[in-house]
Write a protein that holds these residues in place. Structure first.
Motif, PDB file in Angstrom:
ATOM      1  N   SER A 225       3.045  -1.618   5.311  1.00 49.03           N
ATOM      2  CA  SER A 225       2.577  -1.500   3.924  1.00 49.03           C
ATOM      3  C   SER A 225       2.442  -2.844   3.211  1.00 49.03           C
ATOM      4  O   SER A 225       1.832  -2.919   2.141  1.00 49.03           O
TER       5      SER A 225
ATOM      6  N   CYS B  28       6.796  -1.185   8.197  1.00 51.02           N
ATOM      7  CA  CYS B  28       6.020   0.073   8.126  1.00 51.02           C
ATOM      8  C   CYS B  28       4.543  -0.169   7.882  1.00 51.02           C
ATOM      9  O   CYS B  28       3.770   0.786   7.707  1.00 51.02           O
TER      10      CYS B  28
ATOM     11  N   SER C  83      -5.566   4.019   0.990  1.00 53.18           N
ATOM     12  CA  SER C  83      -4.249   3.605   0.475  1.00 53.18           C
ATOM     13  C   SER C  83      -4.401   2.996  -0.926  1.00 53.18           C
ATOM     14  O   SER C  83      -5.306   2.188  -1.165  1.00 53.18           O
TER      15      SER C  83
ATOM     16  N   PRO D 114       6.089   4.345   0.711  1.00 53.67           N
ATOM     17  CA  PRO D 114       5.973   3.518   1.922  1.00 53.67           C
ATOM     18  C   PRO D 114       7.254   3.393   2.750  1.00 53.67           C
ATOM     19  O   PRO D 114       7.193   3.328   3.979  1.00 53.67           O
ATOM     20  N   THR D 115       8.428   3.346   2.094  1.00 48.93           N
ATOM     21  CA  THR D 115       9.672   3.153   2.856  1.00 48.93           C
ATOM     22  C   THR D 115      10.481   4.430   3.011  1.00 48.93           C
ATOM     23  O   THR D 115      11.496   4.438   3.699  1.00 48.93           O
TER      24      THR D 115
ATOM     25  N   THR E  77       0.826  -1.210   0.000  1.00 54.25           N
ATOM     26  CA  THR E  77       0.000   0.000   0.000  1.00 54.25           C
ATOM     27  C   THR E  77       0.859   1.258   0.000  1.00 54.25           C
ATOM     28  O   THR E  77       1.939   1.295   0.613  1.00 54.25           O
ATOM     29  N   PHE E  78       0.369   2.267  -0.710  1.00 51.68           N
ATOM     30  CA  PHE E  78       0.933   3.610  -0.713  1.00 51.68           C
ATOM     31  C   PHE E  78      -0.162   4.527  -0.131  1.00 51.68           C
ATOM     32  O   PHE E  78      -1.199   4.728  -0.784  1.00 51.68           O
TER      33      PHE E  78
ATOM     34  N   LEU F  26       8.932  -3.135   4.192  1.00 48.32           N
ATOM     35  CA  LEU F  26       7.516  -2.903   3.925  1.00 48.32           C
ATOM     36  C   LEU F  26       6.651  -3.486   5.050  1.00 48.32           C
ATOM     37  O   LEU F  26       5.637  -2.908   5.456  1.00 48.32           O
TER      38      LEU F  26
END
Length: 1009
Positions: A449, A447, A290, A364-365, A270-271, A444
């Motif tokens: 995502s 965080c 997202s 995301p990162t 996900t973003f 990922l």
């Protein structure tokens, strides 16, 4: 001269002839209604046989003219190998190409040889390709054309460099040291391959070959390069290319192999959306949405610069049933994603992709980085979410988006396939395809995502040399702008004949996918790109003056001089002046070499004669549709607006008998040297070169070509049957000289004339098959002609005339005349495929000087005289009656019966009269065709036929002059056991009493005493 004996028949056939002249001489063959020419009948007891053992028969055995020839029935083992080498020496295989180049010819035939790679031993793929080419060349030479065929080798490139250096690597070696070792390795491989090609009987001047490492070749290549550069087709740019970490060089599409079983760690991630367009938020109150993306290359996430959508597709914001998370994805992909995640996705709002314009997401990162939502045409709904993570430095379509929207194209991967410091301290120095991917997925997950990870089996590009996966990374390289060439290339390709035609679509599709061609390689073993760089600015110096000067040096000294000569020699003052450049001290020479596909693709300029020349044909494997066929086309179109070839013949690959790709690990590799010479452990016999050539010719080369013991044994047996036929022909031509004893075709027996007619039809079909590059059809035609027309038909009925007739009689000489023409025609027809056997037969054949060879004496010499009005109808009408006769005595010996044939007056009766003058005969041509004891030809069946007679009826349709003359003729036959007894000499049932000679044999013996 027509087939007539009395005035009525003469007038009828003469009328046919006159009518044929009025309608252009076209005559149609007779069409049998209920029967056709009979095949499969053996001579049985009706012909002389060498094994006669009775006392009476033994008396006359020496008077029978049995076949005599020194031509061996079979050759095996070392005798076979020695004989093939003897034939090559005796018949001048090595000098044949030069001989035909010096003779006068009206037309030239040019087959341009695609250069095999000089990096190993010859294999069956080489055999398939080279023998196919040789079959074509030998046919064209036989038919009178001057063949232009110069064998060549592709000598540069990484595989040769790697094999030459072995465990040494490039550490501590200068470019010239690397090049010297690579050259030595290539030369040894060329020597081995050349020797194999010669052993296979491939016709060429092996002292005049072309090599891509020759200075003259390299100079011609640079002239093509210069022409393309002058036209602005060659340029330098920083853009994504296929990069091989295992080879540490850029690759072109043609240097890739796609592994369909490659496994990637695919992810859904996900973003978070930081700015959702107002047109969407007006329709529904949504928060913390997202974007959901899918990628098979997680390592590219740190290089993300955007997320792309399809403007005309529908998208949804859906809520997960399990955790309430709002996900943005394509409506069309919602059901599939829901099933994958194992939870429901409830749609909150739907909208068109175009409404996402202006949307922004958070990386995301990299929390401080925002990425835009952008429209793109390459987004598809086949897999994933309908939203594409975009990393311009590591994807071709991604780069196109970056070019359009001015996105950053920063490369985070080095030449070894490892993350650079731009990827961040956590990733730096990790290999992107292994531990780097692990780390990105872990980041990922940390965080929040990472939504889903799965194993994805898909097609992925590998380096064709090292068999390792490649990556896409930007690099400053030299490119050819193929986008500007494609339309012209496709236009000229439409005028090229391609076999099989289905290959055209594949080649056009490959051209469409190729928008540019990366031609620079970061190696030492190749043709240097003739460019100089400014020491301070890095700007390249390359123009017609610099390239032309370097080409001249390469022609004189070879491309080693790029490293050997001082830069002042490479870039002299007059060239600098013409180039309006600064002092030579401002420049350094480039270090890249040209892609080997450019090397070989420019071969037309170095090998084909004349500035405007094109080859008649290129013949290569299907892998060259995206390789040499294409690189040759693009360079030729770029330099001179035309294709370098008129025809393309595309063959398949050699595979095992199970259809598997050959590999040492599977133990299914077939070595052509072992095929010819046999294996040391005797698991494979010595087949010789002609068996290898037959295997090639017989195969359906337009598909995968299977090879193994079964295929080779089949080829061996087929050649053995052919040898048997040729031996029979040679044996029955003993003592016959066609130059002085041949019978004029018009005076020959009609069955012999008919065989010449069939031979002419056969030769026309064979010529057409060779012209269409279809050697497989040639073999099918040959086998059908031998088995149906010769062995089962003609040979079975002529043995009596050959063995027992007077030696110098018209009938026997007529038959020998036909046999000699058949021998000559069959031998020539198979000569392009089996040159060793053909020349061996020619050494035994009558009618030519001993020092003459078949390949210097031309193609099949059929004559239009052999096609006569009425001839075909007469013989095939008789064969239709014979079919009725033989079907009435199934499994029995025809020689034991008398035959009465009743035909009402008309064309069919007149034709049968031309085959039998007397009403009743035991020796007419009609009797010979029927293979019976006696024939009674009459207009109606006798009323007093014996009760044991067998009767049958039939019809035969005579169709002449395109239908102008048609007659549906009925006939009846009566079959009765003969009352005659067998002649002890000829073994036909034509004698009046036991152990007494028949009248014919009495006459023959009285003439010889």
């Amino acid at each position: 001269m027509l087939l007539c004996r009395v005035s009525v028949v003469s007038q009828t056939l003469g009328r046919w002839s006159r009518r044929s002249q009025r309608v252009g001489g076209l005559l149609c063959r007779a069409v049998p209604i209920s029967s056709s020419r009979c095949h499969g009948v053996s001579a049985g007891e009706g012909s002389a046989h060498p094994a006669d053992t009775s006392s009476a028969q033994g008396l006359y055995r020496d008077s029978v003219l049995l076949p005599r020839t020194d031509f061996p029935m079979k050759l095996t083992g070392q005798k076979l190998l020695d004989r093939e080498m003897e034939i090559q020496q005796t018949c001048g295989f090595a000098e044949l190409y030069s001989w035909q180049r010096e003779r006068k010819a009206k037309k030239e035939f040019c087959l341009h040889d695609g250069p095999p790679y000089a990096n190993g031993d010859p294999h069956v793929g080489h055999a398939l390709n080279k023998i196919l080419k040789d079959i074509c060349n030998r046919f064209e030479m036989l038919r009178g054309r001057q063949v232009h065929y110069i064998p060549g080798w592709d000598c540069h490139g990484l595989p040769i460099e790697l094999k030459a250096l072995g465990e040494l690597g490039t550490s501590g070696l200068s470019p010239l040291q690397i090049r010297q070792k690579a050259r030595e390795f290539a030369e040894k491989a060329i020597t081995r391959q050349k020797a194999a090609f010669q052993r296979w009987g491939v016709m060429a001047d092996w002292d005049q070959c072309y090599f891509t490492f020759d200075g003259g070749y390299e100079a011609a290549q640079l002239k093509v390069f210069q022409e393309m550069h002058n036209k602005g087709l060659i340029y330098q740019d920083y853009k994504p290319v296929f990069w091989s970490p295992s080879s540490r060089t850029a690759l072109a599409e043609a240097e890739l192999e796609y592994n369909s079983e490659h496994v990637s760690r695919a992810i859904y991630a996900t973003f978070p959306v930081t700015n959702l367009p107002a047109s969407i938020t007006k329709e529904a109150a949504v928060d913390k949405v997202s974007v959901l993306v899918w990628t098979t290359q997680p390592w590219t996430i740190p290089a993300n610069q955007a997320v792309c959508y399809m403007p005309n597709a529908q998208y949804s914001i859906s809520q997960r049933a399990d955790n309430g998370e709002l996900l943005l994805l394509a409506t069309e992909r919602t059901a599939s994603v829901s099933a994958l995640l194992g939870t429901g996705l409830e749609t909150v709002v739907k909208f068109m992709g175009s409404q996402l314009k202006g949307g922004v997401c958070k990386h995301p990162t990299i929390p401080s980085k925002e990425v835009p939502l952008l429209p793109a045409n390459h987004v598809t709904m086949a897999k994933g979410t309908g939203l594409v993570h975009t990393a311009p430095a590591h994807g071709m379509e991604d780069y196109s988006v970056a070019s359009q929207f001015k996105l950053s194209v920063e490369c985070i991967v080095d030449e070894d396939g490892k993350f650079t410091e731009l990827a961040g301290p956590e990733l730096q120095s990790l290999s992107v395809m292994s531990e780097g991917t692990n780390k990105v997925i872990s980041m990922l997950k940390e965080c929040g995502s990472l939504v889903k990870e799965e194993q994805c089996v898909h097609s992925y590009p590998y380096d064709w040399r090292t068999k390792q996966p490649v990556v896409i990374r930007p690099s400053k390289q030299w490119f050819i702008n193929t986008a500007s060439l494609k339309d012209k290339a496709k236009d000229v390709l439409q005028k090229v004949r391609i076999l099989p035609e289905s290959a055209r679509g594949s080649m056009l599709a490959m051209l469409d996918r190729r928008t540019y061609w990366c031609i620079s390689r970061q190696r030492s073993w190749g043709v240097p790109i003739p460019v100089f760089y400014h020491k301070d600015t890095g700007e390249p110096l390359m123009n017609k003056h610099t390239v032309s000067h370097i080409a001249t040096l390469f022609k004189e000294k070879g491309s080693d001089c790029w490293w050997e000569l001082p830069i002042e020699t490479l870039l002299p003052s007059d060239v600098l002046e013409k180039s309006k450049a600064g002092p030579v001290s401002d420049y350094v020479r480039g270090e890249d070499v040209l892609d080997i596909w450019f090397d070989s693709g420019a071969s037309w300029a170095a090998v084909l004669e004349g500035s405007d020349s094109r080859a008649d044909v290129y013949i290569e494997g299907k892998d060259q549709l995206g390789g040499w066929f294409q690189s040759s086309l693009l360079t030729s179109v770029a330099a001179r607006n035309k294709a370098p070839y008129k025809s393309l013949v595309v063959h398949g690959f050699a595979v095992s008998e199970k259809g598997e790709k050959m590999s040492k690990s599977l133990g299914n590799v077939v070595d052509p040297d072992t095929v010819i010479n046999g294996s040391k452990d005797t698991s494979m016999p010595a087949y010789g070169a002609d068996v290898l050539r037959w295997w090639v010719a017989e195969s359906n080369v337009f598909s995968e070509v299977q090879i193994g013991p079964s295929a080779l044994n089949t080829a061996k047996e087929s050649i053995a049957k052919l040898r048997n036929t040729l031996k029979f022909l040679l044996g029955n031509l003993h003592g016959f000289d066609p130059r002085t004893q041949a019978v004029d075709p018009k005076e020959m027996h009609y069955i012999d004339q008919y065989m010449l007619h069939l031979l002419r039809e056969y030769s026309i079909k064979v010529t057409d098959a060779y012209s269409e590059f279809d050697a497989g059809r040639v073999i099918r035609l040959l086998q059908a002609f031998i088995s149906r027309d010769l062995s089962s038909f003609y040979f079975s009925i002529i043995k009596d005339r050959l063995y027992c007739g007077p030696e110098d009689s018209l009938g026997r000489r007529s038959c020998q005349t036909a046999l000699e023409e058949i021998l000559d025609g069959v031998t020539r027809s198979v000569a392009p495929i089996l040159p060793h056997l053909a020349e061996e037969v020619y050494l035994h054949a009558p009618g030519h000087d001993k020092d003459e060879t078949l390949f210097k004496s031309g193609w099949i010499k059929s004559s239009s005289v052999w096609r006569q009005p009425g001839l075909e109808e007469a013989v095939e009408g008789a064969c239709a009656i014979r079919d009725s006769f033989l079907s009435s005595i199934p499994g029995k010996n025809a020689a034991l019966y008398d035959l009465t044939i009743a035909i009402e007056p008309g064309l069919l009766f007149e034709l049968m009269e031309s085959l039998q003058v007397e009403p009743i005969s035991t020796s007419s041509q009609l009797v010979e065709l029927m293979m019976c004891a006696k024939v009674n030809l009459t207009s109606e069946l006798p009323r007093d036929l014996p009760s044991d007679s067998l009767q049958s009826h039939g019809k035969f349709l005579i169709n002449l002059e395109g239908g102008m003359i048609r007659e549906d003729s009925a006939y009846s036959i009566a079959v009765m056991p003969t009352s005659a007894v067998r002649c002890p000499r000829c073994r036909r049932f034509t004698s009046e009493s036991t152990d007494c000679l028949c009248p014919r044999c009495q006459t023959v013996l009285s003439q010889t005493q």
